[in-house]
Design an enzyme around this catalytic site. Structure first.
Site, PDB file in Angstrom:
ATOM      1  N   HIS A   1      34.862  39.976  43.433  1.00 51.18           N
ATOM      2  CA  HIS A   1      35.312  40.583  44.634  1.00 51.18           C
ATOM      3  C   HIS A   1      34.543  40.251  45.733  1.00 51.18           C
ATOM      4  O   HIS A   1      34.291  41.615  46.590  1.00 51.18           O
ATOM      5  CB  HIS A   1      35.482  42.017  44.175  1.00 51.18           C
ATOM      6  CG  HIS A   1      36.544  42.309  43.179  1.00 51.18           C
ATOM      7  ND1 HIS A   1      37.861  42.178  43.604  1.00 51.18           N
ATOM      8  CD2 HIS A   1      36.687  42.927  42.100  1.00 51.18           C
ATOM      9  CE1 HIS A   1      38.593  42.102  42.620  1.00 51.18           C
ATOM     10  NE2 HIS A   1      37.937  42.893  41.560  1.00 51.18           N
TER      11      HIS A   1
ATOM     12  N   GLN B   1      36.533  40.920  30.132  1.00 52.15           N
ATOM     13  CA  GLN B   1      36.933  42.049  30.702  1.00 52.15           C
ATOM     14  C   GLN B   1      38.549  42.285  30.483  1.00 52.15           C
ATOM     15  O   GLN B   1      39.280  41.580  30.717  1.00 52.15           O
ATOM     16  CB  GLN B   1      36.682  41.934  32.352  1.00 52.15           C
ATOM     17  CG  GLN B   1      36.900  43.288  33.051  1.00 52.15           C
ATOM     18  CD  GLN B   1      36.205  43.611  34.208  1.00 52.15           C
ATOM     19  OE1 GLN B   1      35.433  42.722  34.902  1.00 52.15           O
ATOM     20  NE2 GLN B   1      36.718  44.648  34.901  1.00 52.15           N
TER      21      GLN B   1
ATOM     22  N   ASP C   1      41.107  48.733  37.147  1.00 49.41           N
ATOM     23  CA  ASP C   1      41.984  47.823  37.006  1.00 49.41           C
ATOM     24  C   ASP C   1      43.269  48.616  36.188  1.00 49.41           C
ATOM     25  O   ASP C   1      44.481  48.354  36.529  1.00 49.41           O
ATOM     26  CB  ASP C   1      41.723  46.626  37.037  1.00 49.41           C
ATOM     27  CG  ASP C   1      41.303  45.899  37.924  1.00 49.41           C
ATOM     28  OD1 ASP C   1      41.849  45.318  39.004  1.00 49.41           O
ATOM     29  OD2 ASP C   1      40.013  45.836  37.966  1.00 49.41           O
TER      30      ASP C   1
HETATM   31  C1  3PY Z   1      37.369  48.061  36.850  1.00 51.91           C
HETATM   32  O1  3PY Z   1      37.102  49.152  36.689  1.00 51.91           O
HETATM   33  O2  3PY Z   1      38.521  47.507  36.594  1.00 51.91           O
HETATM   34  C2  3PY Z   1      36.507  47.054  37.251  1.00 51.91           C
HETATM   35  O3  3PY Z   1      36.934  45.788  37.476  1.00 51.91           O
HETATM   36  C3  3PY Z   1      35.049  47.459  37.739  1.00 51.91           C
HETATM   37  O4  3PY Z   1      34.573  46.584  38.751  1.00 51.91           O
END
Ligand code: 3PY
Length: 247
Positions: free
Chosen positions: A44, A145, A173
């Site tokens: 980002h 993630q 997200d």
């Molecule tokens: C989220 O909380 O989705 C993130 O990507 C944090 O930056």
């Protein structure tokens, strides 16, 4: 000294910020506060590969491990961050088992993966490729993630993929995806499901928080938080510093 990967595996409580301001100076300033790690955010922020190497250099000088949130799931982004000397990668938006396998494959040398063996800065500019490969096999952190409803649905299959060091939950997200799709389950239930799956799979889990209070709560449950960012610190401090003076 035990490295970041070993500390994550041992579930030592670890807390560090994103670095979003595209400058080694920001890394130096934040590293001076001695976080357990930093996570340079190329997803980002406008941080190109050359600048990324300088930011990792600044973290190295300070002795603070630098993870990199790569700008996309592509193998080229993962390799670029690791060849620049990152302690590991946080791969955003992993939602399927196939994406998890591809991320691990890109981040690990054979036999676990297929990372190319020409690491530049990480190998002292080709002077120590065997050493770099041995260090990478031992120390590279691979964090995935999980931040979509699809990831929640596939979480058991994702976390069954060998070679994952950390399931990193992105509540921001996930909330956007949940709201956009009209999902009825509360955000906390979706997060709980991922935490439970990580625990069952024996994979350490972490989460993004925006405040110290949230980190305190989460570090009672998980052992890893990325808390805020240098940009957030500066925003808060600016608002505070420039608030109207009392009469
Ligand atoms: C989220 O909380 O989705 C993130 O990507 C944090 O930056």
């Amino acid at each position: 000294m035990t490295g970041l990967r070993q500390r994550i595996a041992a579930r030592q409580p670890l807390r560090g910020p994103f670095i979003a301001i595209p400058s080694p100076m920001s890394v130096e300033i934040v590293a001076g506060a001695r976080p357990d790690f930093i996570c340079i955010d190329t997803e980002h922020s406008p941080i190109g590969d050359a600048l990324l190497a300088d930011m990792i250099r600044a973290a190295d000088v300070a002795g603070v491990p630098a993870l990199v949130r790569v700008r996309g799931k592509g193998a080229e982004h993962i390799a670029a961050a690791l060849d620049a000397g990152a302690a590991g990668v946080v791969v955003p938006h992993v939602s399927t088992e196939a994406e998890a396998r591809a991320a691990v494959h890109a981040a690990r040398f054979a036999p676990e993966g297929g990372r190319g063996a020409g690491p530049g800065r990480a190998a002292a500019y080709l002077r120590d490729i065997p050493g770099a490969i041995a260090r990478a096999r031992r120390d590279t952190v691979v964090a995935l993630q999980l931040e979509t409803l699809e990831a929640v649905a596939n979480v058991e299959a994702i976390l069954a993929v060998p070679g994952i060091d950390l399931a990193f939950i992105g509540p921001g997200d996930l909330a956007v995806d949940r709201d956009a799709r009209g999902e009825a389950a509360p955000l906390s239930d979706l997060i709980d499901r991922m935490v439970a799956a990580a625990s069952a799979a024996g994979v350490p889990a972490g989460i993004f928080t925006a405040t110290r209070d949230a980190s305190r709560v989460w570090l009672g449950r998980l052992a890893f938080v990325i808390e805020g960012s240098d940009a957030l610190y500066l925003t808060r401090a600016s608002d505070d510093a420039l608030a109207p003076l009392p009469a």
